[in-house]
Design a protein around this motif. Structure first.
Motif, PDB file in Angstrom:
ATOM      1  N   THR A 108       0.862  -1.191   0.000  1.00 16.03           N
ATOM      2  CA  THR A 108       0.000   0.000   0.000  1.00 16.03           C
ATOM      3  C   THR A 108       0.894   1.235   0.000  1.00 16.03           C
ATOM      4  O   THR A 108       1.309   1.716   1.047  1.00 16.03           O
ATOM      5  N   SER A 109       1.204   1.728  -1.184  1.00 21.41           N
ATOM      6  CA  SER A 109       2.143   2.836  -1.336  1.00 21.41           C
ATOM      7  C   SER A 109       1.407   4.167  -1.361  1.00 21.41           C
ATOM      8  O   SER A 109       0.201   4.240  -1.129  1.00 21.41           O
ATOM      9  N   CYS A 110       2.130   5.222  -1.661  1.00 20.03           N
ATOM     10  CA  CYS A 110       1.516   6.549  -1.742  1.00 20.03           C
ATOM     11  C   CYS A 110       0.575   6.676  -2.936  1.00 20.03           C
ATOM     12  O   CYS A 110      -0.246   7.586  -2.979  1.00 20.03           O
ATOM     13  N   TYR A 111       0.688   5.759  -3.904  1.00 23.20           N
ATOM     14  CA  TYR A 111      -0.064   5.904  -5.148  1.00 23.20           C
ATOM     15  C   TYR A 111      -0.977   4.735  -5.485  1.00 23.20           C
ATOM     16  O   TYR A 111      -1.927   4.886  -6.236  1.00 23.20           O
ATOM     17  N   THR A 112      -0.702   3.538  -4.932  1.00 30.33           N
ATOM     18  CA  THR A 112      -1.396   2.341  -5.403  1.00 30.33           C
ATOM     19  C   THR A 112      -1.607   1.332  -4.285  1.00 30.33           C
ATOM     20  O   THR A 112      -0.720   1.122  -3.447  1.00 30.33           O
TER      21      THR A 112
ATOM     22  N   HIS B 276      -6.753   3.255   0.938  1.00 36.40           N
ATOM     23  CA  HIS B 276      -6.194   1.906   0.959  1.00 36.40           C
ATOM     24  C   HIS B 276      -7.132   0.926   1.657  1.00 36.40           C
ATOM     25  O   HIS B 276      -7.300  -0.214   1.202  1.00 36.40           O
ATOM     26  N   ILE B 277      -7.731   1.357   2.751  1.00 32.97           N
ATOM     27  CA  ILE B 277      -8.653   0.488   3.484  1.00 32.97           C
ATOM     28  C   ILE B 277      -9.809   0.066   2.578  1.00 32.97           C
ATOM     29  O   ILE B 277     -10.180  -1.109   2.513  1.00 32.97           O
ATOM     30  N   ASN B 278     -10.378   1.026   1.860  1.00 35.94           N
ATOM     31  CA  ASN B 278     -11.468   0.709   0.937  1.00 35.94           C
ATOM     32  C   ASN B 278     -11.000  -0.154  -0.222  1.00 35.94           C
ATOM     33  O   ASN B 278     -11.676  -1.108  -0.630  1.00 35.94           O
ATOM     34  N   ASN B 279      -9.829   0.178  -0.771  1.00 37.41           N
ATOM     35  CA  ASN B 279      -9.313  -0.574  -1.918  1.00 37.41           C
ATOM     36  C   ASN B 279      -8.993  -2.026  -1.564  1.00 37.41           C
ATOM     37  O   ASN B 279      -9.234  -2.929  -2.368  1.00 37.41           O
TER      38      ASN B 279
END
Length: 331
Positions: free
Chosen positions: A13-17, A55-58
């Protein structure tokens, strides 16, 4: 057959993806999913708190029907990136959701839990896809937040990494994104800048960038390019020329830095990793320049250069084999 039915999950879980991947113990990639962090129009990124929320949602969305793809396979290990770099004190909040999700999965499935760094994951995925077999090599990590020349030594799982060059100020990715946003493009802008530069068929002015041995500075060209953009806004030829100037300058200075580091470190293999290294302009121009100096440039496909969880899964597989006493194929 048993190895094929046992898998390792990787999470990043990076800053972008947001990314999740699975690889079986035979080394075959089972799945690789990713979803980008949404950035508001005109913005150059998101706050860490907003990134954590997305990120949590993704993660819920990406993992929702994962059982359909892995079938009856047993999850024997879960490996997640929990920090940007493999050094003490390296921390970003955006890596917490992925690692906590990995903890939950390991707790429910009984799988082993491992942690790695985002940078090691980038290097591992790029090395795996490029076919590079060397255990000691240079890596040019070019991403939205990093432009570093690294001296890499392989371990049983992961890498020992020393920074031996790169940009002292902003990264190549930051420069390209800032120029792109100024041109009115959606963030991230690297792909659009790359396409512009490849279309340009004229002669662009050369930009001066200071450099010192293996290090360069990139922020100095930002003001000059901003002025060109503001004076010729809406001109497609200008957009192509500005893009060409930026990428050409990055290639020229990285070339000089890499020559210095390759000579001083006695290493002629350079692995390109990180999202910016997926630039076709950079691979064509910088790759050709390095070949003339007998430096071997190793490239991977864009999917493995951009943010992904394949590297985390591969490192988790190495951890698993190292603990079990079995031997994994070199990746």
């Amino acid at each position: 057959m048993k190895s094929r039915n046992r898998i390792v999950l990787g999470i990043d879980t990076s800053c972008y993806t947001t990314s999740i991947a699975a690889i079986n113990l035979d080394g075959r990639l089972i799945l690789s999913r990713k979803k980008g962090i949404k950035v508001k129009a005109g913005e150059k990124g998101v706050r860490q708190s907003e990134g954590v929320f997305q990120h949590i949602n993704n993660m819920g969305e990406l993992s929702g029907d994962i059982r359909e793809e892995i079938g009856s396979s047993e999850v024997v290990a879960v490996c997640a990136s929990n920090r940007p770099r493999p050094v003490e004190g390296s921390y970003m909040p955006v890596f917490c959701p992925g690692y906590r999700f990995a903890q939950s999965l390991a707790g429910v499935t009984g799988a082993r839990l491992y942690a790695t760094s985002h940078q090691e994951g980038h290097i591992k995925a790029a090395k795996w896809d490029s076919g590079l077999n060397a255990k000691r090599f240079l890596s040019l990590h070019l991403s939205g937040g990093t432009s570093e020349i690294l001296l890499v030594d392989s371990k049983a799982a992961g890498y020992d990494i020393d920074i031996v060059g790169g940009s002292r100020d902003i990264s190549a990715g930051q420069l390209l994104d800032r120029i792109g946003v100024r041109l009115g493009y959606d963030f991230p802008c690297g792909k659009m800048i790359d396409e512009n530069a490849l279309k340009f068929d004229g002669i662009s002015p050369k930009l001066k960038i200071s450099h010192d041995k293996g290090y360069i500075n990139l922020s100095g060209i930002e003001t000059g390019l901003y002025k060109m953009i503001d004076e010729s806004r809406g001109c497609s030829e200008m957009e192509q020329m500005v893009s060409h100037m930026a990428l050409d300058a990055i290639c020229n200075k990285l070339y000089k830095a890499l020559l210095y580091v390759a000579d001083t470190q006695g290493c002629r293999d350079v692995l390109f990793a990180g999202g910016v290294s997926s630039s076709r302009f950079i691979s064509l121009r910088l790759g050709g320049m390095l070949r003339e100096k007998e430096i071997r440039a190793h490239w991977c496909k864009p999917d493995y250069a951009l943010d992904n969880a394949v590297g985390a899964a591969l490192i988790g597989r190495d951890f698993y084999f190292n603990e079990s006493g079995d031997e994994a194929d070199e990746t």
